[in-house]
Scaffold this motif. Structure first.
Motif, short mmCIF file in Angstrom:
data_model
loop_
_atom_site.label_atom_id
_atom_site.label_comp_id
_atom_site.label_asym_id
_atom_site.label_seq_id
_atom_site.Cartn_x
_atom_site.Cartn_y
_atom_site.Cartn_z
N PHE A 63 0.83 -1.20 0.00
CA PHE A 63 0.00 0.00 0.00
C PHE A 63 0.87 1.25 0.00
O PHE A 63 1.89 1.31 0.67
CB PHE A 63 -0.89 0.04 1.25
CG PHE A 63 -1.85 -1.09 1.37
CD1 PHE A 63 -2.73 -1.39 0.34
CD2 PHE A 63 -1.89 -1.87 2.52
CE1 PHE A 63 -3.62 -2.44 0.45
CE2 PHE A 63 -2.78 -2.91 2.64
CZ PHE A 63 -3.66 -3.21 1.61
N THR A 64 0.45 2.25 -0.75
CA THR A 64 1.02 3.59 -0.65
C THR A 64 -0.11 4.58 -0.90
O THR A 64 -1.09 4.27 -1.59
CB THR A 64 2.13 3.87 -1.69
OG1 THR A 64 1.57 3.87 -3.02
CG2 THR A 64 3.24 2.84 -1.61
N ALA A 65 0.03 5.78 -0.34
CA ALA A 65 -0.98 6.82 -0.56
C ALA A 65 -1.04 7.16 -2.04
O ALA A 65 -2.13 7.43 -2.59
CB ALA A 65 -0.64 8.06 0.26
N ALA A 66 0.11 7.14 -2.71
CA ALA A 66 0.15 7.45 -4.13
C ALA A 66 -0.66 6.44 -4.94
O ALA A 66 -1.45 6.80 -5.82
CB ALA A 66 1.61 7.46 -4.61
N ARG A 67 -0.47 5.17 -4.63
CA ARG A 67 -1.21 4.12 -5.33
C ARG A 67 -2.71 4.27 -5.11
O ARG A 67 -3.52 4.10 -6.04
CB ARG A 67 -0.73 2.75 -4.82
CG ARG A 67 -1.47 1.58 -5.44
CD ARG A 67 -1.05 0.27 -4.78
NE ARG A 67 -1.97 -0.79 -5.13
CZ ARG A 67 -2.30 -1.80 -4.33
NH1 ARG A 67 -1.77 -1.88 -3.11
NH2 ARG A 67 -3.15 -2.72 -4.72
N ALA A 68 -3.10 4.61 -3.88
CA ALA A 68 -4.51 4.77 -3.56
C ALA A 68 -5.13 5.94 -4.32
O ALA A 68 -6.23 5.82 -4.88
CB ALA A 68 -4.69 4.98 -2.06
N ARG A 69 -4.44 7.06 -4.36
CA ARG A 69 -4.99 8.22 -5.08
C ARG A 69 -5.12 7.92 -6.58
O ARG A 69 -6.09 8.31 -7.21
CB ARG A 69 -4.09 9.44 -4.86
CG ARG A 69 -4.09 9.92 -3.41
CD ARG A 69 -3.41 11.28 -3.28
NE ARG A 69 -3.28 11.64 -1.87
CZ ARG A 69 -2.13 11.66 -1.20
NH1 ARG A 69 -1.01 11.37 -1.82
NH2 ARG A 69 -2.11 11.99 0.08
N ASN A 70 -4.13 7.24 -7.14
CA ASN A 70 -4.20 6.87 -8.55
C ASN A 70 -5.39 5.96 -8.83
O ASN A 70 -6.08 6.10 -9.84
CB ASN A 70 -2.92 6.18 -8.99
CG ASN A 70 -1.74 7.13 -9.09
OD1 ASN A 70 -1.90 8.34 -9.05
ND2 ASN A 70 -0.54 6.57 -9.19
N ALA A 71 -5.64 5.03 -7.92
CA ALA A 71 -6.77 4.10 -8.10
C ALA A 71 -8.10 4.86 -8.07
O ALA A 71 -9.03 4.56 -8.82
CB ALA A 71 -6.75 3.04 -7.00
#
Length: 324
Positions: A63-71
């Motif tokens: 998990f990363t915040a970056a990955r979550a925002r992109n999703a």
């Protein structure tokens, strides 16, 4: 300015903070996507009960915040991409009127890629750690180099840049903003309340872990953009590595004068920090207290920088560093 806006909120085990976040978004927007990073506290169900679209990240991938925002952004694209996207962390409530104010600013100025505002702590009085965080959020308005994860972004600019870098586990917002500026877009902070954050830091260990994460960000983002975080990295290396090494040599070699000189440099740095905080409007008592932690932070920062280097050397996954 006219234009469509949707929101992406991200979170992991935020509980009541998430409900507050999503409620404040739904009061201002029709389209809200919540991206969950493996919560076990009922966050997903709570979001669905509020009528919010939910994206659950694959737990087999770090998990990363970056990955979550992109999703979240990709989920919006599937149903028709809005002109602008408001990104919000799940532990933040959005201030009434913020969405309209940020949207209007895009129409007032040319070349804006990001509009942000002021974030503040809900309970700065709860602990010295919350107070530190609250003061950290208070930054000048106007054109800025970077901002935190709470931001309204022009969708076409975000899409053209490929969004956030999912491998960056800390300071991913700084890294994204750096690419945004290099692509020719401006970043502007309005002198308006934007979000109310709940750091919920009551223990020294939480503050320490957060400082370790910051150090990791200094090193990783500095690797990607050598011209960024230059001052921060230099300070950490000097006060978190070089001076401690000299002090250790002084102790082993019985060189009291050298040891006193090192301690004097730390004392000088501390009092300069106090003066800086006073100039920024902090009261004397709070400036004295916060300067202790700002001085001490160079040690966990150094640990974070070393951790990044070791991970890179070993080819290990850049997993998140959680502090709460």
């Amino acid at each position: 300015m006219t234009g469509t806006v949707a929101a992406v909120a991200i979170g992991r085990n935020e509980g009541e903070r998430l409900i507050r976040c999503l409620t404040t978004l739904c009061e201002q927007l029709d389209r809200v996507v919540y991206v969950d990073s493996g919560s076990t506290d009922g966050s997903v169900q709570a979001a669905r009960e509020l009528g919010v679209e939910v994206v659950e990240l694959d737990t087999s991938i770090p998990f990363t915040a970056a990955r979550a925002r992109n999703a979240g952004f990709e989920a919006l694209k599937k149903s028709g991409l809005p002109d602008f996207v408001q990104f919000v962390d799940g532990d933040c409530g959005v201030e009434p009127g913020w969405i309209a104010a940020a949207l209007a600013e895009f129409g007032n100025q040319e070349g804006l890629g990001i509009v942000t505002g002021w974030r503040s702590e809900i309970h700065p009085e709860a602990s010295i750690y919350n107070a530190l965080t609250d003061f950290e959020w208070h930054r000048p308005a106007g054109d800025i180099a970077a901002c935190g994860g709470d931001m309204m972004v022009r969708s076409d600019a975000f899409d053209a840049l490929g969004g956030f870098n999912p491998s960056v586990i800390a300071a991913e917002d700084d890294e994204f903003c750096t690419r945004m500026r290099k692509a020719g877009h401006r970043i502007f902070r309005l002198p308006l309340p934007m979000t109310r954050h709940d750091a919920a830091m009551t223990r020294f260990s939480q503050w320490w872990q957060r400082a370790v994460r910051s150090g990791h960000g200094f090193a990783q983002v500095g690797d990607l953009h050598p011209d960024y975080f230059v001052t921060e990295r230099r300070r950490v290396i000097v006060f978190g590595a070089i001076l401690p090494a000299i002090a250790l040599v002084a102790l082993i070699a019985c060189l009291p004068v050298l040891l006193i000189a090192v301690l004097a440099l730390y004392a000088l740095s501390y009092f300069r920090t106090v003066q800086g905080l006073r100039r920024e409007g902090l009261g004397l008592n709070m400036a004295l207290r916060q300067s202790v932690f700002l001085s001490l932070s160079k040690f966990p920062n150094m640990i974070g920088m070393i951790r990044y280097r070791l991970r890179k050397l070993r080819g290990s996954a850049m997993s998140i560093i959680e502090y709460k």
